[in-house]
Design a protein around this motif. Structure first.
Motif, short mmCIF file in Angstrom:
data_model
loop_
_atom_site.label_atom_id
_atom_site.label_comp_id
_atom_site.label_asym_id
_atom_site.label_seq_id
_atom_site.Cartn_x
_atom_site.Cartn_y
_atom_site.Cartn_z
N LYS A 124 45.11 49.53 48.48
CA LYS A 124 44.75 49.02 47.29
C LYS A 124 44.28 47.61 46.55
N VAL A 125 43.83 46.72 46.78
CA VAL A 125 42.70 45.68 47.00
C VAL A 125 41.61 46.51 47.45
N THR A 128 40.31 48.83 45.03
CA THR A 128 39.79 48.23 43.49
C THR A 128 38.42 47.89 43.61
N LEU A 129 38.43 46.55 44.37
CA LEU A 129 36.95 45.96 45.40
C LEU A 129 36.01 47.01 46.01
N ASN A 142 36.32 46.01 34.08
CA ASN A 142 36.67 45.98 34.75
C ASN A 142 37.26 43.93 35.37
N LEU A 190 38.72 40.53 37.20
CA LEU A 190 39.12 40.09 37.72
C LEU A 190 40.62 38.77 37.38
N ASN A 215 39.40 49.27 36.22
CA ASN A 215 39.86 48.39 37.43
C ASN A 215 39.96 46.67 37.18
N LEU A 267 42.02 43.67 38.97
CA LEU A 267 42.46 43.54 40.36
C LEU A 267 42.78 41.26 40.13
N THR A 268 44.30 40.83 40.32
CA THR A 268 44.78 40.51 40.31
C THR A 268 45.54 39.36 41.14
N ASP A 294 48.24 41.71 43.13
CA ASP A 294 47.46 42.23 44.06
C ASP A 294 47.13 41.35 45.06
#
Ligand code: C5P
Ligand code: MG
Length: 292
Positions: free
Chosen positions: A23-24, A27-28, A227, A229, A249, A251-252, A272
């Protein structure tokens, strides 16, 4: 995915924990594809952009920087430390829910703010207290702040600490670039520059959702960037992105600084990417480099 591992060796370090590496990576790639024009970074401050420890010693939070004889007397400092001893273990206790913690966090912040107001703190003295507090931002912070500024990616710093101190730290570190926005607890000074209260609604560790909806959502720089971060060190920090209108998206990244064994499972479940006892910005910088 071998190609991504080659580009992001930082994610293979033993201090990096991920529930779902796939998943990471997806997302990236999606963030990279969408480009920096769609990205915003939302970060906590204390113990996230700032260090948890330095040379084996605990680094100060913005509240703790106020523990300086120029600003408060010994008695007040002693009372603040007593409150920290009582409430900090509650803040990080994995056996309590946020609902159970919230009234106690409000109590902690309210008591400390009262103590501070009684001290008649002078605005003019803050800069020196920050200067004498020593190194506090994580290693590699320059690259992080400078890169975001260069790309014109907004950085929202969302802190339950003291905004005036936070801004002074960022300014003295020479990274208060035009893309930086701050939401925090700001001091209210009277006409003589003496502290008389705090402005706006109180922000503590577990009400960042309200702050996100009320204060972050209206910021035009952030509204059109889907998106995100997100960087934090508390489970409460995950709510910082709740004000993003139409997130594509997210991303945590969670810094797990303290009570590592007790909290690892809940952090891996919630963030994440979890960084265990990592005092640097190495991983966030690598993620940014990859995305942009
Ligand atoms: O920037 P951030 O939201 O992390 O700031 C809040 C942090 O400040 C909390 O994690 C808490 O442990 C710390 N704090 C403190 N002294 C207080 C109140 C909060 O060190 N009086
Ligand atoms: Mg924090």
């Amino acid at each position: 995915h071998p190609a991504l591992s080659l580009q992001l060796p930082e994610l293979s370090k033993v201090s990096v924990l991920m529930r779902q590496r796939n998943k990471v990576e997806n997302t990236l790639r999606a963030m990279q594809h969408a480009g920096p024009g769609t990205l915003q970074v939302i970060s906590d401050f204390d113990m996230t952009l700032s260090r948890f420890a330095h040379h084996g010693k605990r680094a100060p939070t913005t509240h703790n920087i106020l523990d300086h004889r120029l600003l408060i007397d010994e008695d007040c400092a002693c009372n603040m430390r007593k409150l920290l001893k009582i409430y900090y273990p509650i803040e990080i206790d994995p056996s309590l829910t946020s609902e159970q913690k919230i009234p106690l966090m409000v109590e902690w912040w309210t008591k400390v703010h009262h103590l501070l107001i009684q001290q008649k703190i002078q605005r003019d003295m803050l800069a020196q207290a920050v200067q004498e507090s020593g190194v506090i931002l994580r290693e590699g912070y320059e690259v992080f702040f400078d890169r975001l500024a260069e790309l014109q990616v907004p950085l929202l710093i969302f802190s339950a600490g003291v905004g005036d101190i936070l801004e002074e730290v960022v300014r003295q570190s020479q990274v208060f670039h035009p893309n930086v926005h701050v939401i925090s607890n700001y001091m209210d000074f009277d006409a003589n520059g003496v502290l008389r209260g705090f402005k706006g609604p109180l922000i503590h560790t577990f009400n960042k959702r309200e702050g996100a909806l009320l204060l972050a959502a209206p910021l035009p720089e952030l509204r059109e960037r889907p998106n995100v971060l997100l960087l934090g060190d508390s489970l409460g920090d995950l709510a910082m992105a709740d004000g993003v209108a139409r997130p594509h998206n997210l991303l945590t990244v969670g810094f797990l600084n303290d009570q590592v064994e007790e909290r690892a499972e809940s952090y891996v479940e919630a963030f994440d990417i979890v960084l265990v006892k990592d005092e640097s910005m190495e991983v966030p910088n690598a993620l940014l480099k990859f995305i942009t």
